[in-house]
Design a protein around this motif. Structure first.
Motif, PDB file in Angstrom:
ATOM      1  N   SER A 298      78.885 108.582 -45.501  1.00 57.41           N
ATOM      2  CA  SER A 298      80.019 108.007 -46.556  1.00 57.41           C
ATOM      3  C   SER A 298      80.630 109.694 -46.940  1.00 57.41           C
ATOM      4  O   SER A 298      81.823 109.916 -47.043  1.00 57.41           O
ATOM      5  N   ARG A 299      80.149 110.739 -46.601  1.00 59.92           N
ATOM      6  CA  ARG A 299      80.437 111.854 -47.853  1.00 59.92           C
ATOM      7  C   ARG A 299      79.853 113.086 -46.724  1.00 59.92           C
ATOM      8  O   ARG A 299      79.347 112.919 -45.765  1.00 59.92           O
ATOM      9  N   ARG A 300      80.035 113.682 -46.493  1.00 62.16           N
ATOM     10  CA  ARG A 300      79.724 115.702 -45.807  1.00 62.16           C
ATOM     11  C   ARG A 300      78.682 115.910 -46.663  1.00 62.16           C
ATOM     12  O   ARG A 300      78.273 115.426 -47.848  1.00 62.16           O
ATOM     13  N   LEU A 301      77.225 115.957 -45.582  1.00 63.46           N
ATOM     14  CA  LEU A 301      76.154 116.518 -46.090  1.00 63.46           C
ATOM     15  C   LEU A 301      75.933 118.051 -45.815  1.00 63.46           C
ATOM     16  O   LEU A 301      76.602 118.882 -44.782  1.00 63.46           O
ATOM     17  N   TYR A 302      75.060 118.997 -47.206  1.00 58.41           N
ATOM     18  CA  TYR A 302      74.542 119.822 -46.620  1.00 58.41           C
ATOM     19  C   TYR A 302      73.242 120.467 -47.120  1.00 58.41           C
ATOM     20  O   TYR A 302      72.148 119.241 -47.825  1.00 58.41           O
ATOM     21  N   ARG A 303      72.957 121.476 -46.192  1.00 56.07           N
ATOM     22  CA  ARG A 303      71.195 121.601 -46.607  1.00 56.07           C
ATOM     23  C   ARG A 303      71.046 122.621 -48.469  1.00 56.07           C
ATOM     24  O   ARG A 303      71.768 122.779 -48.752  1.00 56.07           O
ATOM     25  N   PRO A 304      70.174 122.492 -48.186  1.00 52.84           N
ATOM     26  CA  PRO A 304      69.696 122.836 -49.967  1.00 52.84           C
ATOM     27  C   PRO A 304      70.120 124.703 -50.073  1.00 52.84           C
ATOM     28  O   PRO A 304      70.456 124.954 -50.852  1.00 52.84           O
ATOM     29  N   ALA A 305      70.657 125.354 -48.774  1.00 56.59           N
ATOM     30  CA  ALA A 305      71.065 126.759 -49.567  1.00 56.59           C
ATOM     31  C   ALA A 305      72.446 126.438 -49.169  1.00 56.59           C
ATOM     32  O   ALA A 305      73.291 127.254 -49.408  1.00 56.59           O
ATOM     33  N   GLU A 306      73.076 125.102 -49.488  1.00 59.04           N
ATOM     34  CA  GLU A 306      74.550 124.942 -49.146  1.00 59.04           C
ATOM     35  C   GLU A 306      75.170 125.129 -48.288  1.00 59.04           C
ATOM     36  O   GLU A 306      76.640 125.375 -48.095  1.00 59.04           O
ATOM     37  N   ASN A 307      74.399 125.542 -47.070  1.00 56.93           N
ATOM     38  CA  ASN A 307      75.214 125.124 -45.652  1.00 56.93           C
ATOM     39  C   ASN A 307      75.864 124.193 -45.489  1.00 56.93           C
ATOM     40  O   ASN A 307      74.987 123.358 -45.643  1.00 56.93           O
ATOM     41  N   PRO A 308      77.138 123.935 -45.309  1.00 59.07           N
ATOM     42  CA  PRO A 308      77.191 122.624 -44.435  1.00 59.07           C
ATOM     43  C   PRO A 308      76.511 122.485 -43.203  1.00 59.07           C
ATOM     44  O   PRO A 308      76.989 123.044 -42.275  1.00 59.07           O
ATOM     45  N   CYS A 309      75.461 121.178 -42.852  1.00 59.17           N
ATOM     46  CA  CYS A 309      75.953 120.703 -41.955  1.00 59.17           C
ATOM     47  C   CYS A 309      76.703 120.816 -40.807  1.00 59.17           C
ATOM     48  O   CYS A 309      77.829 120.268 -41.031  1.00 59.17           O
ATOM     49  N   PRO A 310      76.582 120.358 -39.667  1.00 56.39           N
ATOM     50  CA  PRO A 310      77.266 119.999 -38.706  1.00 56.39           C
ATOM     51  C   PRO A 310      77.926 118.723 -38.415  1.00 56.39           C
ATOM     52  O   PRO A 310      77.703 117.610 -38.914  1.00 56.39           O
ATOM     53  N   SER A 311      79.262 118.672 -38.907  1.00 53.66           N
ATOM     54  CA  SER A 311      79.922 116.898 -39.094  1.00 53.66           C
ATOM     55  C   SER A 311      81.443 117.220 -38.142  1.00 53.66           C
ATOM     56  O   SER A 311      82.508 118.336 -38.689  1.00 53.66           O
ATOM     57  N   VAL A 312      81.481 115.966 -38.843  1.00 55.14           N
ATOM     58  CA  VAL A 312      83.150 115.398 -38.113  1.00 55.14           C
ATOM     59  C   VAL A 312      83.368 114.699 -38.735  1.00 55.14           C
ATOM     60  O   VAL A 312      82.905 113.762 -39.131  1.00 55.14           O
ATOM     61  N   ARG A 313      84.894 115.044 -39.635  1.00 58.15           N
ATOM     62  CA  ARG A 313      85.442 113.598 -40.482  1.00 58.15           C
ATOM     63  C   ARG A 313      85.988 112.736 -39.879  1.00 58.15           C
ATOM     64  O   ARG A 313      87.263 112.898 -38.647  1.00 58.15           O
ATOM     65  N   VAL A 314      86.109 111.487 -39.749  1.00 56.65           N
ATOM     66  CA  VAL A 314      86.929 110.431 -39.273  1.00 56.65           C
ATOM     67  C   VAL A 314      87.623 109.915 -40.414  1.00 56.65           C
ATOM     68  O   VAL A 314      87.832 109.402 -41.784  1.00 56.65           O
ATOM     69  N   PRO A 315      88.879 110.241 -40.234  1.00 58.65           N
ATOM     70  CA  PRO A 315      89.523 110.347 -40.815  1.00 58.65           C
ATOM     71  C   PRO A 315      90.826 108.217 -40.749  1.00 58.65           C
ATOM     72  O   PRO A 315      90.336 107.914 -40.237  1.00 58.65           O
ATOM     73  N   GLU A 316      91.196 108.039 -41.964  1.00 64.05           N
ATOM     74  CA  GLU A 316      92.315 106.876 -41.503  1.00 64.05           C
ATOM     75  C   GLU A 316      93.343 107.673 -40.306  1.00 64.05           C
ATOM     76  O   GLU A 316      93.390 108.050 -39.573  1.00 64.05           O
TER      77      GLU A 316
END
Length: 842
Positions: A298-316
């Motif tokens: 339900s949200r974007r996730l990050y690795r411990p070094a605060e690097n965002p994981c490869p992600s795709v948001r599904v919007p309305e």
């Protein structure tokens, strides 16, 4: 109406040993089998005809002996007729006689699916797959308007240039928005996976629980003793568990199935950073060439070094895609929209697919013109409103409401358990489930049934989740698993037994119950929302023993302690939140404690610190509005409730407080407009409670009392504010004995909680029915005499003393000062509304 998917097992007596084992493996919910269905004395021919009529799949166990049986010949003939009429969807033959050839089968059956298989276990597994596929086909699935997300996903995946490091893609967005559909489309069309394997991870799950969930998903029933296996896994090193889980995921991928982790709060802390153990698993999957996986969150996730994981948001969905979805889905249920209607309705759906589903159902029931015309209803189109509408127009029968009620509390459940809980026949329950499946309120979950996510909370509120007989659920599931110990979902069902026993306060031994930390967290959270604060504290504390860094649980436990006025214990949890660096939560709970103690300046300071440290959402703005309301700073209260309303215009707590503020200001038109919204969005009985306070402010004590009594009857466990208002209405209406009884109920149920409100009500009772000296004595016990309500009480005491025996010089000066500070009319209105100006509390 579409037929409920079940398999008719046609066989001869000589093959009974195989068929009986298959039937027992599949269970009564899945099959029509003579030993389950046909009673002694039944006309056998009639029983066969009815059995095939109630079936969706025809299964023939073919052998030389069975094909000579007259009853088997009749069943084959009836199946042929049913297939021609599209009354059967599938025919499958299992040749259990190795010497039987295909040519021995009737000619029309040679064109259907035929397998040579005599193993009951393998046959049962295959039939289960067929039925599960048919169940899934019951719910239409539409996939529109996601081209951009697919292209972004593929671009992200193709950017993994290092062959030795391919991290799982994270697909995130609102529940029900189409995250899984997107993943399934990518897996099937672009990654060559034939299917996906969802693995739900709940808040509190760590690697031991994950290993069990993955193993059970890949090979249901493969673990003979779940409890012993969990203990064994908990003893293993993190590295070993990571290796085991990765190996299992590799097996799934090699079988053409893409594992999907569906995160329900397990993978990351509150800030979205992955927990160390899941980061290790993420890294292991990324580094294994033969293992692929995706994550739905339900949200974007990050690795411990605060690097965002490869992600795709599904919007309305955008407006055009929403219109397309409405058009396609509407066509499949016989609805044709013209351009004007399509545009208008798509605007109100706001690109949220579940809203599209509810709008279509409303249009089927009421007609497209009525839905388009009633724009007020569309503006607030949500699941709870729709459920309420169905309930009021009797489209949902009491038994359907019971099904939604039990599934909102415990999902998934087997058909047998639902039937037994509803105390009706399998046929009637199947009809009810068919209706709910057609509405997409209930969804198939393997061989069982679960409630649709978008209406889970709405159904829980609308149909009284508090009234579920949790002990009965546990007992029925225990009996079911005793008959079906190899059920594919026995892990989920075992956890349900564990939770149901906790909620029932039962110490019953169970062969099948298994509890994870996630289950303790679930029960603690639910108990808090059910206002059972003792249970929330008990099970929340147990959850914290094994998951001390669970911020949500610690917050709920602290708030439960605060509601029990155990402030010192709550402060220990606040200190722990501060130690964990969760400042926004720590200050929020500290503000909550100060507000409950009526220390409003301190509460405001704490809430503002929580805001400054990143707290967002409706609740904190509503809480600040409530604090300013209590201090008499109504402009500030209006400003914060306006901010809360902007974020969630139909949140019942927000609407309720807006109405309460308007009542305090004497702005009855604004209060009435808020009440109209509350009437539509809250069917729990609280709308009647607030209507009662409106009538009280409007000078209609009889109507106020009538609505207060309706609220008391409708709400299963009336909260403090509802009973306080009832007592006040009884006092205002001159109901001396009724008021005294209600005051007794308040004290018995809530003890010393809300001290000033209870003392103030008793003070008002003495002013109206008792002795002025008693009223004055009670007033002196108030902890805060400066509130507008309590100043109004003081003026009433002084007025009565003046009428009876006159005032001293000091009292006369005090009376004058009170009237100068606030007009006599305002003071009188505030006093009249004592106990009625408490806003709805979350």
């Amino acid at each position: 109406m579409t037929k409920f998917p079940r398999a008719f097992l046609s066989h001869g007596h000589v093959d009974k040993h195989i068929v009986r084992e298959v039937a027992r493996n599949l269970g009564r919910a899945a099959v029509i089998y003579d030993e389950f269905e046909f009673s002694v004395g039944d006309e056998f021919r009639d029983a066969i005809i009815k059995g095939i009529d109630r079936s969706d799949v025809f299964i023939l166990f073919a052998s030389r002996a069975s094909l000579q049986r007259d009853w088997v010949k009749l069943e084959i003939e009836l199946a042929s007729e049913a297939l021609i009429k599209n009354a059967l969807s599938k025919v499958t033959t299992y040749i259990v006689d190795q010497e039987l050839t295909h040519d021995a089968l009737p000619e029309w059956m040679r064109a259907t699916l035929i397998r040579k298989e005599a193993s009951p276990g393998l046959i049962a597994t295959d039939i289960r797959r067929i039925i599960s596929q048919r169940l899934g086909e019951r719910i239409p699935r539409y996939f529109v308007g996601r081209r951009a997300e697919i292209e972004q996903s593929l671009e992200t995946i193709s950017g993994f240039t290092d062959p030795n490091f391919r991290p799982p893609l994270i697909v995130y967005g609102l529940k029900g928005i189409g995250r899984r559909s997107l993943v399934q489309a990518i897996a099937r069309d672009n990654l060559s996976f034939s299917s996906i394997l969802p693995i739900n991870l709940h808040a509190g799950d760590l690697l031991p629980e994950t290993s069990i969930r993955v193993a059970e998903a890949i090979s249901p029933g493969g673990i003979s003793d779940l409890v012993a296996f969990l203990k064994q896994q908990e003893q293993k090193a993190k590295e070993n568990l990571v290796d085991e889980i990765t190996s299992l995921l590799r097996q799934a991928c090699q079988a053409g199935t893409l594992p999907i982790f569906v995160d329900e709060g397990a993978l990351a802390a509150e800030n979205g950073v992955m927990r160390p153990e899941f980061d290790a698993l993420y890294n292991a999957i990324s580094s294994d060439r033969d293992t692929d996986a995706m994550i739905v969150s339900s949200r974007r996730l990050y690795r411990p070094a605060e690097n965002p994981c490869p992600s795709v948001r599904v919007p309305e969905l955008d407006q055009t895609s929403t219109q397309n979805l409405l058009r396609i889905a509407g066509r499949d249920v016989g609805l044709v929209f013209d351009r004007t209607a399509l545009t208008a309705i798509a605007t109100y759906a706001r690109g949220y697919p579940p809203a599209v589903r509810f709008i279509l159902d409303e249009a089927r029931l009421r007609g497209i013109p009525q839905v388009v015309t009633d724009q007020r209803a569309l503006v607030n189109f949500n699941a709870e409103q729709f459920l309420r509408h169905l309930k009021e127009n009797r489209s949902l029968t009491p038994s359907m409401q019971t099904i939604l009620q039990i599934l909102s509390s415990f999902s998934p459940l087997p058909l047998q358990v639902i039937v037994a809980y509803c105390a009706q026949t399998s046929h009637d329950t199947s009809d009810d489930l068919n209706f709910l499946l057609d509405l997409a309120f209930v969804m198939p979950a393997g061989m069982h049934y679960r409630i649709s996510e978008p209406i889970r909370d709405a159904a829980y509120r609308a149909f009284g989740g508090l009234r579920v007989d949790t002990r009965k659920v546990a007992e029925l599931l225990e009996a079911y698993l005793a008959d079906e110990p190899d059920d594919d979902a026995r892990l989920d069902l075992g956890q349900t037994i564990f939770r149901a026993n906790l909620l029932a306060g039962s110490q019953a031994d169970s062969r099948f119950a298994i509890g994870f930390a996630a289950d303790l967290i679930n029960v603690a959270t639910r108990s808090y929302h059910d206002q059972d604060y003792d249970l929330a504290i008990k099970y929340g504390s147990s959850a914290l023993d094994v998951r001390p860094d669970s911020v949500d649980v610690r917050r709920y436990v602290a708030q439960a302690l605060i509601r029990k006025e155990r402030y010192d214990e709550a402060e220990e949890h606040i200190s722990e939140l501060l130690r964990l660096g969760e400042l926004k939560e720590a200050y929020y709970v500290r503000g909550f404690a100060a507000r409950r103690k009526r220390e409003y300046p301190e509460a405001i300071e704490a809430y503002k610190k929580s805001l400054a440290n990143g707290r967002r959402g409706v609740a904190i703005h509503r809480e600040l509005a409530s604090c300013f309301f209590e201090t008499g700073d109504l402009p500030a209260a209006e400003e914060y409730i306006r901010q809360a309303e902007q974020q969630s215009p139909h949140n019942p707590y927000v609407v309720d407080l807006k109405c309460t503020i308007a009542l305090r200001l004497g702005d009855l038109p604004t209060a009435e407009r808020a009440l109209e919204i509350l009437d539509r969005i809250d069917s729990s009985g609280f709308a009647e409670h607030r209507r009662s306070t409106f009538e009280q402010a409007n000078g209609s004590p009889e109507d106020a009392l009538r609505f207060a009594r309706i609220a008391d009857q409708k709400i299963a466990h009336p909260p403090f504010e509802v009973l306080a208002n009832l007592a006040n209405c009884e006092i205002e209406a001159g109901e001396c004995e009724g008021a005294l009884t209600t005051l007794g109920r308040l004290q018995k149920r809530f003890g010393a909680i809300n001290h000033d409100a209870q003392v103030g009500l008793r003070c008002k009772y003495e002013i109206r029915f008792g002795e002025v000296e008693a009223a004055e004595g009670l007033w002196s016990r108030l902890r805060d005499t400066s509130t507008p309500v309590h100043r109004g009480l003081r003026l009433a005491i002084l007025n009565r003393k003046q009428a009876q025996s006159g005032l001293t010089v000091e009292e006369d000066a005090e009376r004058t000062q009170l009237i100068e500070y606030q007009s006599a009319a305002e003071l009188e209105r505030n006093m009249r509304l004592i106990g009625s100006m408490i806003s709805q509390s979350e």
